[in-house]
Write an enzyme that holds these catalytic residues in place. Structure first.
Site, PDB file in Angstrom:
ATOM      1  N   ASP A  55      43.207  40.071  40.607  1.00 31.18           N
ATOM      2  CA  ASP A  55      42.234  40.203  38.871  1.00 31.18           C
ATOM      3  C   ASP A  55      40.868  40.632  39.231  1.00 31.18           C
ATOM      4  O   ASP A  55      40.168  39.958  38.964  1.00 31.18           O
ATOM      5  CB  ASP A  55      42.249  39.278  37.631  1.00 31.18           C
ATOM      6  CG  ASP A  55      43.921  38.393  37.478  1.00 31.18           C
ATOM      7  OD1 ASP A  55      44.231  39.297  37.530  1.00 31.18           O
ATOM      8  OD2 ASP A  55      43.434  37.845  36.847  1.00 31.18           O
TER       9      ASP A  55
ATOM     10  N   LYS B 105      50.037  41.907  33.527  1.00 28.71           N
ATOM     11  CA  LYS B 105      50.136  40.035  33.872  1.00 28.71           C
ATOM     12  C   LYS B 105      49.537  39.584  32.480  1.00 28.71           C
ATOM     13  O   LYS B 105      48.072  39.475  32.572  1.00 28.71           O
ATOM     14  CB  LYS B 105      50.224  39.153  34.865  1.00 28.71           C
ATOM     15  CG  LYS B 105      47.854  39.117  35.144  1.00 28.71           C
ATOM     16  CD  LYS B 105      48.265  38.361  36.397  1.00 28.71           C
ATOM     17  CE  LYS B 105      47.017  37.960  37.692  1.00 28.71           C
ATOM     18  NZ  LYS B 105      46.159  36.580  36.642  1.00 28.71           N
TER      19      LYS B 105
ATOM     20  N   CYS C 130      43.405  32.051  37.762  1.00 25.96           N
ATOM     21  CA  CYS C 130      44.235  32.592  38.251  1.00 25.96           C
ATOM     22  C   CYS C 130      44.859  32.800  39.936  1.00 25.96           C
ATOM     23  O   CYS C 130      46.174  32.949  40.360  1.00 25.96           O
ATOM     24  CB  CYS C 130      44.326  34.624  38.643  1.00 25.96           C
ATOM     25  SG  CYS C 130      44.038  34.371  35.832  1.00 25.96           S
TER      26      CYS C 130
HETATM   27  C1  C5J Z   1      41.517  34.545  35.935  1.00 26.45           C
HETATM   28  C2  C5J Z   1      40.340  33.502  34.220  1.00 26.45           C
HETATM   29  N1  C5J Z   1      41.556  35.956  36.764  1.00 26.45           N
HETATM   30  N2  C5J Z   1      39.544  32.458  34.558  1.00 26.45           N
HETATM   31  N3  C5J Z   1      40.831  34.413  34.731  1.00 26.45           N
HETATM   32  O1  C5J Z   1      41.383  34.041  36.991  1.00 26.45           O
HETATM   33  O2  C5J Z   1      40.543  33.292  33.203  1.00 26.45           O
END
Ligand code: C5J
Length: 223
Positions: A26, A131, A164
């Site tokens: 991400d 995802k 994540c």
């Molecule tokens: C991720 C989030 N990528 N913190 N998303 O950690 O909502």
């Protein structure tokens, strides 16, 4: 095939490069760039951008070795049909998933903010896993992709450490993958959670995996 020994906690880990994939979680504009979703929630995105240079060095090194590199993006279909109500209905109404944000609709596939930052942009032949959840295995083809490549070990980095990255490491651990997490290639808006997240992975004899840093992986690759 090269066998590497990487200095890590709770102990060094031996990995074969052909059986190891690097999963970058991400590293999206909405989480990392000023003016994005993360910043609009009042977060200091500089805390995440610290991870960019170490990730870049790691990427350059593993790409040179021909190792499998996989990128993920958190996000939803424009009609939100893959977004549970319980997830959408959280937070201030104007900042919810699907609402217009500084870089397009928040966490919606195809919007500018959903894309990966230019510094870590995937190469054309590198898989990108979209995802809908926090973990990269939930409702994705990641497990079958890794199985097709006979992958046994994952180097997991990206953002955020305790959300994540952590969820993915836990999912991977339950599916039998050995996970190595370079802490400097991960980031959190909340430094104490970053430290705690890494601490939880390596505690109790490495209950979820191993923690290291990019320098240790690079030195293992170049030894
Ligand atoms: C991720 C989030 N990528 N913190 N998303 O950690 O909502």
């Amino acid at each position: 095939m090269s066998t590497l020994v990487i200095a890590a906690e709770p102990e060094p880990i031996m990995i074969e490069t052909e059986k190891t994939a690097v999963v970058i979680i991400d590293m999206q504009r909405d989480f990392l760039e000023p003016g994005g979703f993360g910043a609009s929630l009042g977060n200091d995105v500089a805390l995440l951008s610290r991870a960019v240079e170490p990730c870049k060095r790691l990427l350059d090194a593993v790409r040179a070795q021909g190792m499998l590199v996989i990128h993920t993006r958190e996000g939803h279909l424009p009609d939100l049909s893959d977004a549970p109500r319980a997830k959408v209905e959280r937070g201030a109404p104007s900042l919810r998933i699907g609402q217009p944000g500084p870089m397009g609709r928040i966490l919606i596939r195809g919007e500018p903010g959903h894309d990966i930052i230019p510094d870590l942009y995937p190469k054309a032949d590198e898989p990108v896993i979209d995802k809908p959840g926090k973990g990269a295995f939930y409702a994705t083809e990641l497990h079958s992709l890794l199985q097709r490549h006979a992958i046994e070990n994952l180097v997991v980095c990206g953002v955020t450490t305790e959300v994540c990255v952590h969820t993915t490491v836990r999912e991977a651990n339950d599916r039998g993958y050995r996970c190595l997490v370079p802490g400097d290639c991960c980031g959190s808006y909340i430094p104490a959670f970053h430290d705690a997240g890494l601490g939880m992975i390596k505690a109790q004899g490495g209950i979820f995996g191993w923690v290291t840093d990019s320098a240790a992986i690079l030195s293992g690759l170049h030894r």
